[in-house]
Design a protein around this motif. Sequence first.
Motif, short mmCIF file in Angstrom:
data_model
loop_
_atom_site.label_atom_id
_atom_site.label_comp_id
_atom_site.label_asym_id
_atom_site.label_seq_id
_atom_site.Cartn_x
_atom_site.Cartn_y
_atom_site.Cartn_z
N ALA A 148 0.82 -1.22 0.00
CA ALA A 148 0.00 0.00 0.00
C ALA A 148 0.84 1.26 0.00
O ALA A 148 0.39 2.30 -0.48
N GLY A 149 2.07 1.20 0.55
CA GLY A 149 2.80 2.46 0.66
C GLY A 149 4.25 2.34 1.09
O GLY A 149 4.82 3.33 1.53
N GLY A 150 4.86 1.17 0.96
CA GLY A 150 6.18 0.99 1.54
C GLY A 150 7.36 1.07 0.61
O GLY A 150 8.50 0.99 1.05
N LEU A 151 7.14 1.23 -0.70
CA LEU A 151 8.24 1.11 -1.65
C LEU A 151 9.11 2.36 -1.72
O LEU A 151 8.72 3.45 -1.30
N TYR A 152 10.30 2.16 -2.29
CA TYR A 152 11.28 3.21 -2.54
C TYR A 152 11.58 3.21 -4.05
O TYR A 152 11.64 2.16 -4.67
N SER A 153 11.80 4.41 -4.61
CA SER A 153 12.17 4.45 -6.02
C SER A 153 12.80 5.80 -6.35
O SER A 153 12.91 6.68 -5.50
N SER A 154 13.22 5.94 -7.59
CA SER A 154 13.85 7.17 -8.08
C SER A 154 13.04 7.72 -9.25
O SER A 154 12.18 7.03 -9.82
N ALA A 155 13.32 8.95 -9.63
CA ALA A 155 12.62 9.57 -10.76
C ALA A 155 12.86 8.77 -12.04
O ALA A 155 11.95 8.57 -12.84
N LYS A 156 14.07 8.31 -12.24
CA LYS A 156 14.38 7.54 -13.46
C LYS A 156 13.62 6.22 -13.47
O LYS A 156 13.03 5.84 -14.50
N ASP A 157 13.59 5.51 -12.36
CA ASP A 157 12.88 4.23 -12.32
C ASP A 157 11.38 4.41 -12.47
O ASP A 157 10.71 3.60 -13.12
N LEU A 158 10.81 5.46 -11.87
CA LEU A 158 9.38 5.71 -12.04
C LEU A 158 9.06 6.05 -13.49
O LEU A 158 7.98 5.70 -14.00
N SER A 159 9.99 6.70 -14.18
CA SER A 159 9.79 6.98 -15.60
C SER A 159 9.80 5.69 -16.41
O SER A 159 9.00 5.52 -17.34
N ILE A 160 10.67 4.77 -16.05
CA ILE A 160 10.71 3.47 -16.74
C ILE A 160 9.39 2.72 -16.51
O ILE A 160 8.82 2.13 -17.44
N LEU A 161 8.90 2.76 -15.27
CA LEU A 161 7.63 2.11 -14.97
C LEU A 161 6.49 2.76 -15.76
O LEU A 161 5.66 2.06 -16.37
N GLY A 162 6.42 4.10 -15.75
CA GLY A 162 5.37 4.79 -16.49
C GLY A 162 5.43 4.50 -17.97
O GLY A 162 4.40 4.30 -18.63
N ARG A 163 6.63 4.46 -18.53
CA ARG A 163 6.80 4.14 -19.95
C ARG A 163 6.32 2.73 -20.24
O ARG A 163 5.68 2.48 -21.27
N ALA A 164 6.59 1.80 -19.32
CA ALA A 164 6.16 0.41 -19.51
C ALA A 164 4.63 0.30 -19.47
O ALA A 164 4.04 -0.50 -20.22
N ILE A 165 3.98 1.08 -18.61
CA ILE A 165 2.51 1.06 -18.56
C ILE A 165 1.93 1.62 -19.85
O ILE A 165 1.04 1.02 -20.47
N LEU A 166 2.44 2.76 -20.31
CA LEU A 166 1.94 3.36 -21.54
C LEU A 166 2.20 2.47 -22.75
O LEU A 166 1.40 2.43 -23.70
N ASN A 167 3.31 1.76 -22.75
CA ASN A 167 3.68 0.87 -23.87
C ASN A 167 3.09 -0.52 -23.75
O ASN A 167 3.29 -1.35 -24.64
N SER A 168 2.40 -0.82 -22.64
CA SER A 168 1.90 -2.18 -22.38
C SER A 168 3.01 -3.21 -22.47
O SER A 168 2.86 -4.28 -23.06
N THR A 169 4.15 -2.88 -21.88
CA THR A 169 5.29 -3.78 -21.89
C THR A 169 5.01 -5.06 -21.12
O THR A 169 5.45 -6.15 -21.53
N LEU A 170 4.27 -4.98 -20.03
CA LEU A 170 4.04 -6.13 -19.16
C LEU A 170 2.62 -6.68 -19.27
O LEU A 170 2.31 -7.70 -18.65
N LEU A 171 1.76 -6.01 -20.02
CA LEU A 171 0.36 -6.40 -20.12
C LEU A 171 -0.10 -6.38 -21.57
O LEU A 171 0.44 -5.62 -22.38
N PRO A 172 -1.12 -7.15 -21.92
CA PRO A 172 -1.76 -6.97 -23.23
C PRO A 172 -2.36 -5.58 -23.33
O PRO A 172 -2.84 -5.02 -22.34
#
Length: 552
Positions: free
Chosen positions: A294-318
Amino acid sequence: MVLYLLLLVLYATRITSIQLCPLLGPSWPAPTDLPSDPAFQSALQNITTNIQDAVTAGNFSGDSLSLMIFDTSDSSSLLNLSNTGQTINTTIGVSKVDENTVFRIGSVSKIYTMLLLLIEDGFNPFNDPVSRYIPEIRAATVALLENSTKRHDGIDFLKWNEVTDFPLCSQRRFHLAVFQIHAAGSVCRRTCFVYCDLLTRLLITEFFDGLLQAHPIVPTSATPIYSNAAFQILGYVVETLAGEGFEKVLEKEIIKKLNLTHTFYNTPRTSLGVIPIPQGEFWWNFNLGDEGPAGGLYSSAKDLSILGRAILNSTLLPRSITRKWMKPLTHTSSLNYAVGAPWEILSFGNERPIDLYTVSGDFSTYSSVLALDPDHVIGFNVLAAGSNTHETVALASDIVSESLLPALDQAAKNQANGRFAGTYALTTTNSSITIDTDDGPALVVTNWINNGTDMFPSYMILYGIPDRSQFSIRLYPTGLQSPGQLSFRAVIPLQFPPGIGPFTSSCITWATIDLQVYGNIGVDEFVFDFDESGNAASLSPRALRTILPKIS
């Protein structure tokens, strides 16, 4: 047919106003090559200047800040800004904040939990009762149904048999006060408690004992109410689906697959993070235990950008799952603020709403936001550490949005004009269509001749519009595509008497799409073919079974 007759009745009254009423979604294809687009570059300069001015003026209260704007074209950022606050502990943390500096991201962690649920089994579990996955809730459900007093008491006892994963993930909660469980030892799969150490098992029992005794706030699926405990439960659902602990699933399915080198479930080395003074070290090391999803993770601006890019690109999902995921699930009392799973969806603009799918988090001395714009396939994130971080992140996000979103729409229009505008004609049949852009949304059909006949009067009769000056045909991208082809649908802006309320003034163009067909093909269906450079080479008004090459 009833709708069509209703429209004719409305048109029969004297028309005095016009609404363009775009479809929900982009007006033009998403812009590309943004680093070379003048409108976009001007927006980045405005954002940079305004952020720097806010830092100088003390509007960020001396907080440390890391901001990144990104798109899906490559792995580099479009804008990367950082500010190092004056009150940080440089003896144990970083001395200068940059894109790799680690922050606590608070409730932005929820997006990882939701992503893991979708990776494990798509939307299949979301209509299941949560008791199917959680033994304690299953037992509570049975106990409730067997006790007539509790079963009929809707004020003191939650109807657990009504609770599914769907309302949990979309914030449509029933109570769920924040339970901070400090677990020691490894997190275990909830269906295999025999492998847990005693302390962890006792703490899990404590969590559910407290949860099951808490009073409901509202009935299930009644209104969105923010909850951390709901996502702790969803973390247990992830473990049940995956058959292993949440941390292992997170590491395997997201962190390793996306190569997130600065994202952590457990507390990383302080040397990687920004540690504010005072209390920064305490909150950096504070262990949320099983509330981590719910709220325990740690991350950086670069890693959050990679995650956001993966969501927009559907890298991990159909892509079909991503499209369904990035939609509102319920309203809030604010018309420009809806809730998804667990998206906080903010709408910008008047004529055409641009929706930002965001998730934000606060963790004492840390705050964060991840914002995605699916219309333009772009996103940004803001991380802050210090004494006034919630306000810092909110202000920085407004600064970014105010300049970024209009510039993206302008860039999309400029590029669409360059790719699609022109005349498409087949001289042998005296047929032609001219495409342009104007001050409004979408591509505009300015002329249309088919076999020597002006098509505008026919469409005006078809749609019941008597005044040529109030008539236009606007082409919006549908998102449907084939190799070398892109689909559009025509929207005829509707004319109405002056509205006095939502029944008489709301846009209903969404209900007119594909309303009129010829030979089983909508008269509003258009398809562009592209050349090797990605520019339109021909246009087909599909109902007329013709293809018009671009001649100018």
